[in-house]
Design an enzyme around this catalytic site. Structure first.
Site, PDB file in Angstrom:
ATOM      1  N   HIS A 188      79.936   9.522  44.273  1.00  0.00           N
ATOM      2  CA  HIS A 188      79.311  10.597  43.491  1.00  0.00           C
ATOM      3  C   HIS A 188      78.364  11.436  44.350  1.00  0.00           C
ATOM      4  O   HIS A 188      77.161  11.495  44.120  1.00  0.00           O
ATOM      5  CB  HIS A 188      78.547  10.013  42.292  1.00  0.00           C
ATOM      6  CG  HIS A 188      78.384  11.000  41.174  1.00  0.00           C
ATOM      7  ND1 HIS A 188      78.398  10.638  39.858  1.00  0.00           N
ATOM      8  CD2 HIS A 188      78.183  12.351  41.178  1.00  0.00           C
ATOM      9  CE1 HIS A 188      78.217  11.704  39.092  1.00  0.00           C
ATOM     10  NE2 HIS A 188      78.088  12.762  39.875  1.00  0.00           N
ATOM     11  N   GLY A 245      85.037  26.356  34.285  1.00  0.00           N
ATOM     12  CA  GLY A 245      83.737  27.012  34.353  1.00  0.00           C
ATOM     13  C   GLY A 245      83.421  27.501  35.755  1.00  0.00           C
ATOM     14  O   GLY A 245      84.307  27.702  36.587  1.00  0.00           O
ATOM     15  N   ARG A 246      82.131  27.653  36.037  1.00  0.00           N
ATOM     16  CA  ARG A 246      81.683  28.242  37.306  1.00  0.00           C
ATOM     17  C   ARG A 246      82.141  27.442  38.525  1.00  0.00           C
ATOM     18  O   ARG A 246      82.563  28.023  39.529  1.00  0.00           O
ATOM     19  CB  ARG A 246      80.153  28.354  37.292  1.00  0.00           C
ATOM     20  CG  ARG A 246      79.610  29.370  36.316  1.00  0.00           C
ATOM     21  CD  ARG A 246      78.089  29.353  36.304  1.00  0.00           C
ATOM     22  NE  ARG A 246      77.566  28.124  35.756  1.00  0.00           N
ATOM     23  CZ  ARG A 246      77.099  27.994  34.512  1.00  0.00           C
ATOM     24  NH1 ARG A 246      77.123  29.033  33.697  1.00  0.00           N
ATOM     25  NH2 ARG A 246      76.620  26.853  34.068  1.00  0.00           N
ATOM     26  N   GLY A 253      79.026  14.807  45.049  1.00  0.00           N
ATOM     27  CA  GLY A 253      79.463  16.186  44.898  1.00  0.00           C
ATOM     28  C   GLY A 253      78.410  17.234  45.203  1.00  0.00           C
ATOM     29  O   GLY A 253      78.689  18.243  45.845  1.00  0.00           O
ATOM     30  N   SER A 254      77.192  17.013  44.760  1.00  0.00           N
ATOM     31  CA  SER A 254      76.134  18.013  44.955  1.00  0.00           C
ATOM     32  C   SER A 254      75.254  17.715  46.167  1.00  0.00           C
ATOM     33  O   SER A 254      74.197  18.333  46.336  1.00  0.00           O
ATOM     34  CB  SER A 254      75.259  18.099  43.697  1.00  0.00           C
ATOM     35  OG  SER A 254      74.591  16.871  43.463  1.00  0.00           O
TER      36      SER A 254
END
Length: 342
Positions: free
Chosen positions: A320, A172-173, A322-323
């Protein structure tokens, strides 16, 4: 902790429950509205009892990926509930059957975190291939004096390997953003030794060849969809970026890992349960896999320091993140708020 815009009681429209501090900008927008805002303004998850008590009569709820949206929460909210918005791209913490049965809308936060997660994916690729986790441990544990430099100390595979195959489980994106970043480190795209990309998706499309041709044109390297066993066998770098569902849970298991190249690296920036941790630890211990980079891991956040993957020097484990860029998290907070309002 409860904070409510009670001063606006004369013009209240809807009750919105917020299960975490969404940051100064998003919270200011919430409190400046005409809605009744009930918020748990801490970084830690609210007690389940607090959630079930405060969702009663709510029209909207903002949750995090650790907040279960299940029958008990939906029953507690009652028929007034119109939407649940999650501060995440994934919504595997939702009981979607129960949500659909009540005709409740689901909001999530795609796109705004693409770049941040892609950055972490590339970071893990580089750290794993160049064995940076092991190198850092040598320094931090004071072992540098007894680890003299030698020609092949801490060597690993290179991104400039001729005809490198970059594989994606899910395309995906975020995978597209990750691939573009990785190509900057590889052989020139139009050279004889240019890398190629293979990926797997949930199903073969009727116009699959046309789709793959478009991807080849977009990325400037040969790109094609393959089945899962081919993805495992041929990838030099395998990056997991699919959603977690009944089909992908435990997909990367012992049989999958046995098919992988011994000098390949595995990167997971999707969801922990997609990878069988026990099987991965065994593959690393047996030298059947060069290394692994994990931003997510099954059982998180309850991962002890003696977890086999944490202890393995060929495995990099992150909590965690990642963002976790300021821009990404602010964008997620604003979008989470906007989904409830919409």
């Amino acid at each position: 902790m409860i904070k409510s815009s009670e001063s606006k009681s004369a013009s209240l429209k809807h009750k919105i429950v917020v299960c975490r501090d969404l940051g100064k900008e998003a919270m200011s927008l919430l409190y400046s509205s005409d809605h009744e805002i009930v918020a748990w303004e801490k970084d830690s998850p609210p007690p389940r009892k607090w959630v079930l008590e405060n969702v009663q009569g709510a029209s909207g709820i903002c949750v995090m990926m650790v907040d279960k949206v299940d029958e008990s929460l939906l029953d507690a909210a009652g028929p007034s509930l119109k939407v649940v918005s999650t501060f995440s791209v994934g919504y595997d913490h939702f009981d979607m059957a129960a949500v659909r049965a009540r005709n409740i809308r689901v909001g999530y936060t795609p796109n705004v975190l693409n770049d941040a997660v892609a950055d972490i994916a590339v970071l893990l690729v580089l750290m794993t291939m160049r064995r940076i986790g092991e190198a850092i441990q040598i320094v931090q544990e004071g072992r540098w004096p007894e680890t003299p430099w030698s020609p092949f100390l801490l060597t690993g595979p290179a991104l400039t390997k001729p005809s490198l195959t970059i594989g994606f489980l899910g395309f995906g994106r975020i995978s597209h953003c990750t691939l573009e970043r990785l190509l900057a480190f590889t052989q020139p795209r139009k050279s004889a030794h240019a890398p190629r990309c293979i990926y797997t998706s949930s199903r073969v499309r009727s116009n699959q060849q046309e789709i793959d041709n478009e991807y080849t044109e977009q990325f400037g390297i040969a790109t094609r969809r393959v089945e899962v066993d081919v993805l495992a066998r041929e990838s030099d770098i395998l990056i997991i970026l699919c959603s977690l569902n009944k089909d992908t849970k435990g997909m990367v298991n012992e049989a999958f890992l046995e098919k992988m190249k011994s000098d390949a690296v595995l990167i997971n920036v999707a969801r922990g349960p997609i990878v069988d941790s026990t099987a991965l630890a065994t593959a690393l211990e047996n030298g059947h896999l060069c290394g692994a980079g994990l931003d997510v891991i099954d059982g998180e956040p309850n991962i002890p320091r003696d977890h086999p993957l944490v202890l393995n020097p060929r495995c990099v484990v992150l909590p965690h993140v990642g963002s976790a860029s300021d821009m990404s998290r602010t964008g997620m907070a604003k979008l989470c708020k906007q989904q409830v309002y919409a």
